[in-house]
Motif scaffolding. Sequence first.
Motif, PDB file in Angstrom:
ATOM      1  N   LEU A  68       0.799  -1.218   0.000  1.00 50.56           N
ATOM      2  CA  LEU A  68       0.000   0.000   0.000  1.00 50.56           C
ATOM      3  C   LEU A  68       0.836   1.273   0.000  1.00 50.56           C
ATOM      4  CD1 LEU A  68      -2.895  -1.054   2.383  1.00 50.56           C
ATOM      5  CD2 LEU A  68      -3.037  -0.598  -0.067  1.00 50.56           C
ATOM      6  N   ASN A  69       2.146   1.169   0.323  1.00 53.61           N
ATOM      7  CA  ASN A  69       3.007   2.349   0.239  1.00 53.61           C
ATOM      8  C   ASN A  69       3.201   2.802  -1.204  1.00 53.61           C
ATOM      9  OD1 ASN A  69       3.291   2.263   2.974  1.00 53.61           O
ATOM     10  ND2 ASN A  69       5.411   1.599   2.976  1.00 53.61           N
ATOM     11  N   TYR A  70       2.887   1.949  -2.155  1.00 53.87           N
ATOM     12  CA  TYR A  70       3.031   2.285  -3.571  1.00 53.87           C
ATOM     13  C   TYR A  70       1.716   2.760  -4.178  1.00 53.87           C
ATOM     14  CZ  TYR A  70       7.455  -0.197  -3.105  1.00 53.87           C
ATOM     15  OH  TYR A  70       8.695  -0.621  -2.706  1.00 53.87           O
ATOM     16  N   GLY A  71       0.693   2.924  -3.372  1.00 54.37           N
ATOM     17  CA  GLY A  71      -0.601   3.423  -3.853  1.00 54.37           C
ATOM     18  C   GLY A  71      -1.727   2.476  -3.472  1.00 54.37           C
ATOM     19  N   ARG A  72      -2.941   3.035  -3.367  1.00 55.42           N
ATOM     20  CA  ARG A  72      -4.093   2.236  -2.944  1.00 55.42           C
ATOM     21  C   ARG A  72      -4.497   1.191  -3.963  1.00 55.42           C
ATOM     22  NH1 ARG A  72      -8.509   6.507  -1.432  1.00 55.42           N
ATOM     23  NH2 ARG A  72      -8.083   6.886  -3.615  1.00 55.42           N
ATOM     24  N   ARG A  73      -4.207   1.431  -5.236  1.00 53.61           N
ATOM     25  CA  ARG A  73      -4.621   0.487  -6.276  1.00 53.61           C
ATOM     26  C   ARG A  73      -3.590  -0.608  -6.534  1.00 53.61           C
ATOM     27  NH1 ARG A  73      -6.269   4.850 -10.602  1.00 53.61           N
ATOM     28  NH2 ARG A  73      -7.253   6.239  -9.138  1.00 53.61           N
ATOM     29  N   THR A  74      -2.430  -0.526  -5.914  1.00 49.48           N
ATOM     30  CA  THR A  74      -1.373  -1.499  -6.162  1.00 49.48           C
ATOM     31  C   THR A  74      -1.813  -2.929  -5.859  1.00 49.48           C
ATOM     32  OG1 THR A  74       0.310   0.169  -5.752  1.00 49.48           O
ATOM     33  CG2 THR A  74       1.012  -2.126  -5.627  1.00 49.48           C
ATOM     34  N   PRO A  75      -2.457  -3.216  -4.721  1.00 46.47           N
ATOM     35  CA  PRO A  75      -2.889  -4.595  -4.486  1.00 46.47           C
ATOM     36  C   PRO A  75      -3.918  -5.076  -5.509  1.00 46.47           C
ATOM     37  CG  PRO A  75      -3.096  -3.316  -2.467  1.00 46.47           C
ATOM     38  CD  PRO A  75      -2.697  -2.380  -3.556  1.00 46.47           C
ATOM     39  N   LEU A  76      -4.819  -4.198  -5.911  1.00 49.13           N
ATOM     40  CA  LEU A  76      -5.841  -4.588  -6.880  1.00 49.13           C
ATOM     41  C   LEU A  76      -5.228  -4.905  -8.243  1.00 49.13           C
ATOM     42  CD1 LEU A  76      -8.590  -1.966  -6.006  1.00 49.13           C
ATOM     43  CD2 LEU A  76      -8.481  -4.366  -5.333  1.00 49.13           C
TER      44      LEU A  76
END
Length: 96
Positions: A68-76
């Motif tokens: 999540l440190n790379y952005g909220r959409r990264t896991p998705l």
Amino acid sequence: LFSFLYALFFEEMGRATWWLGGAAGLVHGLFALMVVLPVLPGIHPRMASDFAGPVPLKPLEPPGFLSLNYGRRTPLVTLAAHVVYGVILGAFYRPL
């Protein structure tokens, strides 16, 4: 390497379908997000840890929980890419 692991999975199951590949991709993506990426700061020499913070010699930010440190959409996006990869392999692979 990963495609060989998927092929071994399909051979063990005795079939390869798009949905089975997608399920394998989902498990693969969850494993990457929850196990591999959190230990990356301990392995990568130029990545700051979650505890020490960045220093001038280590400019890469740690991924954090579910990256999540790379952005909220990264896991998705990570999960979607793994699922698509599994779907493609499942759709085109034919067990022996």
